[in-house]
Motif scaffolding. Structure first.
Motif, PDB file in Angstrom:
ATOM      1  N   UNK A 214     -42.465 -36.880 -17.805  1.00 35.84           N
ATOM      2  CA  UNK A 214     -41.330 -35.953 -17.934  1.00 35.84           C
ATOM      3  C   UNK A 214     -40.750 -35.640 -16.565  1.00 35.84           C
ATOM      4  N   UNK A 215     -41.627 -35.420 -15.577  1.00 36.04           N
ATOM      5  CA  UNK A 215     -41.157 -35.128 -14.219  1.00 36.04           C
ATOM      6  C   UNK A 215     -40.407 -36.316 -13.635  1.00 36.04           C
ATOM      7  N   UNK A 216     -40.901 -37.520 -13.915  1.00 35.95           N
ATOM      8  CA  UNK A 216     -40.237 -38.729 -13.420  1.00 35.95           C
ATOM      9  C   UNK A 216     -38.849 -38.861 -14.037  1.00 35.95           C
ATOM     10  N   UNK A 217     -38.752 -38.694 -15.352  1.00 37.55           N
ATOM     11  CA  UNK A 217     -37.462 -38.853 -16.018  1.00 37.55           C
ATOM     12  C   UNK A 217     -36.511 -37.707 -15.680  1.00 37.55           C
ATOM     13  N   UNK A 218     -37.036 -36.524 -15.434  1.00 35.11           N
ATOM     14  CA  UNK A 218     -36.185 -35.418 -15.005  1.00 35.11           C
ATOM     15  C   UNK A 218     -35.495 -35.775 -13.689  1.00 35.11           C
ATOM     16  N   UNK A 219     -36.257 -36.325 -12.768  1.00 41.05           N
ATOM     17  CA  UNK A 219     -35.714 -36.705 -11.456  1.00 41.05           C
ATOM     18  C   UNK A 219     -34.753 -37.875 -11.567  1.00 41.05           C
ATOM     19  N   UNK A 220     -35.173 -38.925 -12.263  1.00 45.55           N
ATOM     20  CA  UNK A 220     -34.355 -40.131 -12.380  1.00 45.55           C
ATOM     21  C   UNK A 220     -33.081 -39.851 -13.162  1.00 45.55           C
ATOM     22  N   UNK A 221     -33.190 -39.063 -14.238  1.00 47.61           N
ATOM     23  CA  UNK A 221     -32.010 -38.735 -15.045  1.00 47.61           C
ATOM     24  C   UNK A 221     -31.000 -37.919 -14.244  1.00 47.61           C
ATOM     25  N   UNK A 222     -31.488 -37.014 -13.403  1.00 50.54           N
ATOM     26  CA  UNK A 222     -30.584 -36.213 -12.569  1.00 50.54           C
ATOM     27  C   UNK A 222     -29.842 -37.112 -11.582  1.00 50.54           C
ATOM     28  N   UNK A 223     -30.552 -38.064 -10.978  1.00 48.67           N
ATOM     29  CA  UNK A 223     -29.911 -39.010 -10.054  1.00 48.67           C
ATOM     30  C   UNK A 223     -28.864 -39.842 -10.777  1.00 48.67           C
ATOM     31  N   UNK A 224     -29.226 -40.361 -11.951  1.00 47.47           N
ATOM     32  CA  UNK A 224     -28.309 -41.208 -12.716  1.00 47.47           C
ATOM     33  C   UNK A 224     -27.078 -40.436 -13.183  1.00 47.47           C
ATOM     34  N   UNK A 225     -27.293 -39.267 -13.799  1.00 51.13           N
ATOM     35  CA  UNK A 225     -26.176 -38.480 -14.327  1.00 51.13           C
ATOM     36  C   UNK A 225     -25.232 -38.050 -13.214  1.00 51.13           C
ATOM     37  N   UNK A 226     -25.801 -37.629 -12.087  1.00 51.64           N
ATOM     38  CA  UNK A 226     -24.982 -37.228 -10.950  1.00 51.64           C
ATOM     39  C   UNK A 226     -24.166 -38.396 -10.414  1.00 51.64           C
ATOM     40  N   UNK A 227     -24.792 -39.562 -10.339  1.00 47.38           N
ATOM     41  CA  UNK A 227     -24.108 -40.747  -9.833  1.00 47.38           C
ATOM     42  C   UNK A 227     -22.920 -41.129 -10.707  1.00 47.38           C
ATOM     43  N   UNK A 228     -23.136 -41.159 -12.027  1.00 47.93           N
ATOM     44  CA  UNK A 228     -22.059 -41.558 -12.936  1.00 47.93           C
ATOM     45  C   UNK A 228     -20.922 -40.542 -12.939  1.00 47.93           C
TER      46      UNK A 228
END
Length: 202
Positions: free
Chosen positions: A148-162
């Protein structure tokens, strides 16, 4: 807990699944174009936190419910298709990137984006795949917390980028006709992303 190789595999899968085009990223890109980065921020947080909660729920038991009651999952997929088609229509008719808030055109709210994760076919399939392949029943809670911590971080990076990418396109879409063409193209892309799901159901 998790071997080094398995951990690297998980990180790679998380980045690839989060960064590649899908309903979430298409809508974040479109929101960035139409409303700018600041007004898209609740949408970003909704996607990030909503997906993390959805994954934890799937890993801790919802996935088993879908296995026991496959009809329930089929109903969920049909609902998701209908909802995504409605969102595609909403995107196609969003209008211009005028900063004035209107009832017809507004960014997705935090709660709308968070709830959408439960009917997002790509997100649900990713959550089920991760739960099946990376969560060990012997270390269930620790594994779910780590992933969950990994996906929280990765999802934030991805969503912010897009969303930021969409915002950077705003100067290139200077008039209503250009924005309209862009929105229709994104709506078509969103509908096209449903094809694998529809093909599987046929």
């Amino acid at each position: 807990m998790m071997s080094h190789d398995l951990f690297l595999s998980l990180i790679t899968f998380a980045f690839v699944s989060s960064m590649t085009p899908g309903p979430n990223n298409t809508m974040l890109l479109t929101s960035g174009v139409n409303f700018g980065f600041a007004r898209t921020w609740p949408h970003i947080l909704g996607v990030t936190i909503g997906f993390t909660i959805m994954f934890a729920g799937v890993a801790l038991g919802a996935g088993r419910v879908f296995t026991v009651f496959p009809t329930l999952y089929s109903v969920l997929r049909i609902i998701s298709i209908g909802y995504l088609l409605w969102l595609a229509w909403r995107i196609a008719t969003a209008g211009t990137s005028d900063p004035v808030v209107t009832e017809k055109a507004r960014p997705m709210t935090f709660f709308e984006a968070a709830l959408f994760q439960w009917v997002n076919p790509k997100g649900v399939m990713v959550a089920l795949s991760v739960a099946a392949n990376y969560v060990s029943p012997a270390n269930l809670w620790a594994g779910v917390a780590l992933i969950s911590a990994i996906f929280l971080t990765v999802s934030l990076i991805s969503a912010t980028t897009w969303a930021f990418f969409g915002t950077s396109l705003r100067p290139l879409l200077a008039n209503e006709r250009q924005v309209r063409i862009f929105n229709v193209a994104m709506a078509v892309a969103l509908v096209a992303s449903l094809w694998p799901l529809v093909r599987e159901m046929i």
